[in-house]
Design a protein around this motif. Sequence first.
Motif, short mmCIF file in Angstrom:
data_model
loop_
_atom_site.label_atom_id
_atom_site.label_comp_id
_atom_site.label_asym_id
_atom_site.label_seq_id
_atom_site.Cartn_x
_atom_site.Cartn_y
_atom_site.Cartn_z
N ASN A 272 -6.10 -5.32 0.53
CA ASN A 272 -4.85 -6.16 0.01
C ASN A 272 -5.10 -6.47 -1.33
N PHE A 273 -3.90 -6.21 -1.86
CA PHE A 273 -3.72 -6.54 -3.36
C PHE A 273 -4.13 -7.94 -3.75
N LYS B 150 -8.42 -5.64 -5.43
CA LYS B 150 -8.20 -5.57 -3.89
C LYS B 150 -9.34 -6.30 -3.21
N LYS C 91 0.82 -1.14 -0.03
CA LYS C 91 0.07 -0.05 0.01
C LYS C 91 0.76 1.08 0.15
#
Length: 126
Positions: free
Chosen positions: A98-99, A93, A68
């Motif tokens: 969160n990716f 996300k 991030k």
Amino acid sequence: MKRESGLTVIEVVIAFLIIIIVSFYTYPKYEEFIKLSKETALVQELKVLREGVYFYVLKYNKYPASLKELEQKGFIDFNGQSYTGLIIKKEKKDKNGNFLDPFGNIYIYEKEKGNVRSGTEEYKNE
């Protein structure tokens, strides 16, 4: 006697069976193609994320605290603007920010090593 035009029940059943047989043989190839395209996207995204970490380290002499932070400071971007030119085309996300990788699992960032890897079990060591 006048003959009516149209398909008989047997002709319709045969056509339906042919469609089922063709589908039976082509569906595994379709699944394989989808998996291959996700693997290709995963390799590209990992490359972009790792290069973003590299550029961050070059500028700040330390690893970013998180992915991030990497995004917030402009080293990677999901929306098309990044001064490093490192862009991932689609923002993915989860609800916690969160990716996500192309398989829908979280990217794991190891701050101690500056390494990014996939959270997908099959690709954790990539």
